[in-house]
Design a protein around this motif. Sequence first.
Motif, PDB file in Angstrom:
ATOM      1  N   ARG A 155       0.930  -1.198   0.003  1.00 45.74           N
ATOM      2  CA  ARG A 155      -0.019  -0.002   0.012  1.00 45.74           C
ATOM      3  C   ARG A 155       0.836   1.338  -0.118  1.00 45.74           C
ATOM      4  O   ARG A 155       0.526   2.319  -0.611  1.00 45.74           O
ATOM      5  N   TYR A 159      -0.287   0.818  -4.187  1.00 45.58           N
ATOM      6  CA  TYR A 159      -1.074  -0.347  -4.557  1.00 45.58           C
ATOM      7  C   TYR A 159      -2.624   0.147  -3.943  1.00 45.58           C
ATOM      8  O   TYR A 159      -2.721   0.686  -2.776  1.00 45.58           O
ATOM      9  N   SER A 160      -3.732  -0.012  -4.931  1.00 49.81           N
ATOM     10  CA  SER A 160      -4.953  -0.007  -4.344  1.00 49.81           C
ATOM     11  C   SER A 160      -5.345  -1.453  -3.672  1.00 49.81           C
ATOM     12  O   SER A 160      -4.379  -2.177  -3.689  1.00 49.81           O
ATOM     13  N   GLN A 163      -5.130  -4.198  -6.148  1.00 47.24           N
ATOM     14  CA  GLN A 163      -3.960  -4.296  -6.548  1.00 47.24           C
ATOM     15  C   GLN A 163      -3.156  -5.047  -5.466  1.00 47.24           C
ATOM     16  O   GLN A 163      -2.171  -5.988  -5.750  1.00 47.24           O
ATOM     17  N   THR A 164      -3.089  -4.807  -4.148  1.00 45.01           N
ATOM     18  CA  THR A 164      -2.522  -5.411  -3.116  1.00 45.01           C
ATOM     19  C   THR A 164      -3.069  -6.983  -2.942  1.00 45.01           C
ATOM     20  O   THR A 164      -2.214  -7.773  -2.632  1.00 45.01           O
ATOM     21  N   LYS A 167      -1.550  -8.670  -6.148  1.00 38.86           N
ATOM     22  CA  LYS A 167      -0.105  -8.514  -6.579  1.00 38.86           C
ATOM     23  C   LYS A 167       0.739  -8.933  -5.283  1.00 38.86           C
ATOM     24  O   LYS A 167       1.976  -9.286  -5.286  1.00 38.86           O
TER      25      LYS A 167
END
Length: 249
Positions: A155, A159-160, A163-164, A167
Amino acid sequence: MQENKELYTNSGKLDLIVTPIFGIGLFIMMIAVWSYSEFDNTTADILSSEKLISQIVETLFIGVCSSFLVVITAIPIGIGVTRSSSEKLKNYLISTLGLGQALPAYGLLVVFFIFMGQGAVTVIFALAFFTLLPVLRNTIVGLEQVDKSVIEAGRGMGYSNLQTLLKVELPLAVPIIVAGIRTSVVINIGMAALAFIIGGGGLGETINSGLKLNRSVAIFIGASLVALLALVFDFIGAVSQRYLKPKGL
């Protein structure tokens, strides 16, 4: 932690060795029994290549479809549960699905037969319900065991939440999630042998015919084929579990 990691690694390596050896040994035994046994007309009819090929396809269809249904259902639910703060919801889901696994597979098939009728589709849904728990539980455990500092680092990189998850959290949870999928697939392939009970076909027909007509060779061949299919998918699961995990784990 280091000891657990080494134990996990050694266990994974052992799976990649023991499963093929056991499978090859069973295959050799089956070929030997097939080659050196004298078949009467009844046994030859039970073990005709057309019937066996058809039953293998039916078994694979049921096992693969039920496992696919489990994956597309259990993983999203597991992700959703870990996104919420409801401990009660998580415990309720695990308890409910645990009750389903506590039922004998035969009884579960009968229950689904009552509501859905006979056929392969009924077996697929029954087995999916039966094996939902391992994948759901492992998804929850895999995501919850991800180090919070790693999540915060993601984060911190901008990263949103999505995305977190994609990924950072899911890649780190892959080994545990795949272990649950592996368990589910092997159970589904093995339990697909019961599909004949409600008109779903499969290799259980060969085993059942052998039992009814007292043909031990047919029983052994049918059971060996089911076991070999399960071992093949178990080996594929072991390979996936070992090589799909992120490097460094």
